[in-house]
Design a protein around this motif. Structure first.
Motif, PDB file in Angstrom:
ATOM      1  N   ARG A 298       0.864  -1.154   0.014  1.00 18.68           N
ATOM      2  CA  ARG A 298      -0.202   0.064  -0.074  1.00 18.68           C
ATOM      3  C   ARG A 298       0.940   1.382  -0.079  1.00 18.68           C
ATOM      4  N   GLU A 299       1.918   0.957   0.941  1.00 17.30           N
ATOM      5  CA  GLU A 299       2.796   2.364   0.738  1.00 17.30           C
ATOM      6  C   GLU A 299       3.312   2.943  -0.437  1.00 17.30           C
ATOM      7  N   ALA A 300       3.721   1.740  -1.324  1.00 22.40           N
ATOM      8  CA  ALA A 300       4.280   2.028  -2.716  1.00 22.40           C
ATOM      9  C   ALA A 300       3.495   2.375  -3.591  1.00 22.40           C
ATOM     10  N   SER A 301       1.832   1.998  -3.251  1.00 24.18           N
ATOM     11  CA  SER A 301       1.089   2.297  -4.508  1.00 24.18           C
ATOM     12  C   SER A 301       0.757   3.686  -4.761  1.00 24.18           C
ATOM     13  N   ILE A 302       0.777   4.561  -3.612  1.00 25.85           N
ATOM     14  CA  ILE A 302       0.311   5.947  -3.950  1.00 25.85           C
ATOM     15  C   ILE A 302       1.423   6.633  -4.781  1.00 25.85           C
ATOM     16  N   TYR A 303       2.685   6.010  -4.491  1.00 26.38           N
ATOM     17  CA  TYR A 303       3.705   6.852  -5.263  1.00 26.38           C
ATOM     18  C   TYR A 303       3.819   6.261  -6.808  1.00 26.38           C
TER      19      TYR A 303
END
Length: 584
Positions: A298-303
């Motif tokens: 999830r942490e990577a998904s917005i980037y």
């Protein structure tokens, strides 16, 4: 290859020794299963790795390999219409390789490297170009002309360029001795460069009356949609995805429930794009990272999402990015922070929550992109926030409110009353209003801000009058106050309530919004004048034209002028009639 040995596994966190040669944010492959991870902390030769896949079964002693490159996305033809997970793995392709039961460690490229695209050059041999210039185009879908840009830090004379059908790995041009392909990669945690940021003084029209009129969002602006479960956050984002004046939509389902993302995946291909009449997917990129997928991804998904959005912005497009929801992303931060044994901040969230959110939101903006021509691109970010129980005093909501300029506060009580969009007009705000006032007076109506101000004032007055009514009853109100209450009810029910499933009411042009405001305020002004001349309040409240005013929002755009004139004539005649009857 830099290889280390796992010394500890704690959920999505893996600690490996012997990684002295690796760098922060390098992508690593963990164990024989080759799970994808990213180094998020280094202490001497110890690397703390955030693993983007399920880590059950991993144990100390297994190997970790660093690829030596940061987490990056592939950018090129083939992005539009794709459905990715949080680290840009195409879910359709994974299904072909692994079947419906997803295996771990599946390696699939983000873009199709075998498909051929027709490349049409827009520069010729001997031309001088700089990074960011368009050297050619690919018609990716009916709605999107994909512009191939000169890569970052490349500039000079075009020594060769050719038209034809190529894969994205083929060299289509040579600039200053450097080969240019149709795709490029970019690290997700670094914002793509541009020349200059512009003032947010152009409206991003959405066709949603409460948003455009009361709480407008500027092109390149940032907005938050907080609200409890069931208050319609996802519906608001769907409406914006469909109707906002954006060329490209990037939709990130970040940690939301799987069934919500399934709705998006099923609905978007079926939704008709109002611009082209084709599927909305022809200008959409979807990133699906639901609550049952590994937390760390999830942490990577917005980037991943915002880097893809910046890429299309650099082509000169207006891009709208929907992040649903940043609360789930913050939970992933909290999980990793706890595993790293960092000092917790408020409610267990890391102390750097606010700065990470700011880094994400500040990548929005209306900018002059790199290149010879001063091309303008815009990236607007709309983030949903899911505070537990709708309590916006919690850390994620508060950190978001300190950053964003537009707050569309969704209200569970309005949603239960079936008032959609359930944007509470007393708690929401937009800080772009003053900057947009000139744009509204030039593009909507010279007196637009005055009309809007009167609407807001009546809604404020209504809430005060409602308190009096609740205490002592309707009979305690004076006739002018009773009229104001009735007119405010008309604003709420006829103007701010908008039916997303009605063909006509789902989208309202600015022109129609102005006429709707005029017709409601016209009733109030004429009825108030009639009251002063002795008219009876009961008769004024119950004149038949009020139903026609209420149904004005269902009038088709090509008939609004004629209907406006007819309502005005009927209103005058009926008020005249009330005055005559009151005299008798």
């Amino acid at each position: 290859m830099k290889t280390g040995i796992i010394s500890k596994v704690a959920g999505p966190l893996v600690i490996a020794d012997g990684m002295r040669d690796a760098n922060m944010f390098d992508v690593v492959r963990v164990s024989k299963q080759r799970l994808i991870g990213e180094i998020i902390e280094m202490h001497g030769d110890k690397a703390s790795i955030q693993v983007y896949e399920e880590t059950s079964g991993l144990g100390p002693g297994e190997t970790v390999e660093s690829t030596g490159t940061p987490l990056s996305v592939e950018l090129g033809p083939g992005l539009i219409g794709a459905i990715y997970d949080g680290i840009q793995r195409p879910l359709n392709e994974i299904m072909k390789v692994a079947g419906t039961n997803l295996k771990r460690g599946v390696e699939v490229s983000a873009l199709d490297h075998t498909k051929k695209w027709h490349f049409t050059p827009v520069v010729k041999e001997g031309d001088t170009v700089v990074s960011g210039d368009v050297i050619g185009t690919v018609q990716e879908t009916a709605a999107v002309l994909h512009k191939i840009l000169v890569p970052n830090k490349v500039s000079g004379v075009v020594s060769s360029i050719k038209e034809g059908d190529f894969t994205i790995d083929d060299v289509v041009a040579v600039v200053d001795g450097k080969e240019v392909k149709m795709f490029t990669t970019w690290p997700v945690r670094i914002g793509r460069p541009y020349k200059k940021k512009l003032s947010p003084d152009i409206l991003l029209t959405t066709g949603q009356r409460p948003i455009d009129t009361l709480f407008p969002l500027a092109k390149g602006g940032v907005a938050a949609v907080p609200g409890p479960f069931g208050s319609g956050k996802t519906v608001v984002q769907h409406q914006l995805a469909k109707w906002a004046a954006a060329d490209i939509i990037v939709y990130i389902g970040c940690g939301e429930r799987g069934n919500e993302m399934t709705d998006v995946l099923n609905e978007f291909p079926e939704l008709k794009d109002p611009r082209t009449g084709n599927s909305l997917m022809e200008r959409t990129v979807l990133i699906a990272n639901t609550s049952d997928m590994p937390v760390a991804a999830r942490e990577a998904s917005i980037y991943t999402g915002i880097t893809i959005a910046e890429y299309f912005r650099d082509m000169g497009y207006t891009v709208a990015l929907m992040a649903d929801s940043t609360s789930r992303w913050a939970e992933a931060l909290r999980e990793m922070s706890g595993r790293l044994e960092e000092m917790p901040g408020e409610e267990g969230y890391p102390a750097y929550l606010g700065s990470r959110l700011a880094q994400f939101y500040e990548r929005a903006g209306r900018v002059i992109v790199n290149g010879t021509d001063d091309t303008e691109g815009a990236l607007s970010v709309i983030g949903a926030v899911s505070p537990p129980g709708g309590d916006i005093s919690e850390p994620v909501s508060q950190a978001t409110l300190r950053i964003v300029k537009v707050f569309w506060g969704l209200d569970a009580n309005l949603a239960y009353k079936r008032h959609f969009p359930a944007i509470n007009w007393l708690t929401s705000y937009s800080l772009y209003t003053d900057q947009l006032s000139k744009w509204f007076s030039e593009n909507a109506a010279p007196d637009f801000m005055e009309l809007r101000g009167r609407l807001m004032a009546m809604l404020q007055d209504e809430s005060e009058l409602e308190e009096i009514v609740n205490l002592v009853g309707m009979d305690a109100l004076s006739a002018p106050d009773r009229l104001k209450l009735e007119s405010a009810r008309s604003i709420r029910e006829d103007y701010l309530h908008q039916n997303a499933f009605d063909e006509t009411d789902t989208y309202t042009s600015l022109k129609k919004q102005v006429l709707m405001m005029r017709v409601i305020l016209s009733y109030y002004d004429k009825a108030l004048e009639a009251l002063g001349n002795g008219a009876d309040i009961e008769m004024l409240v119950n004149i038949p034209v009020r139903e026609r005013i209420g149904r004005y929002k269902y009038v088709a755009e090509d008939k609004i002028d004629a209907e406006f004139e007819q309502i005005g004539a009927q209103l005058d005649a009926e008020i005249e009639d009330v005055l005559k009857r009151s005299d008798n």
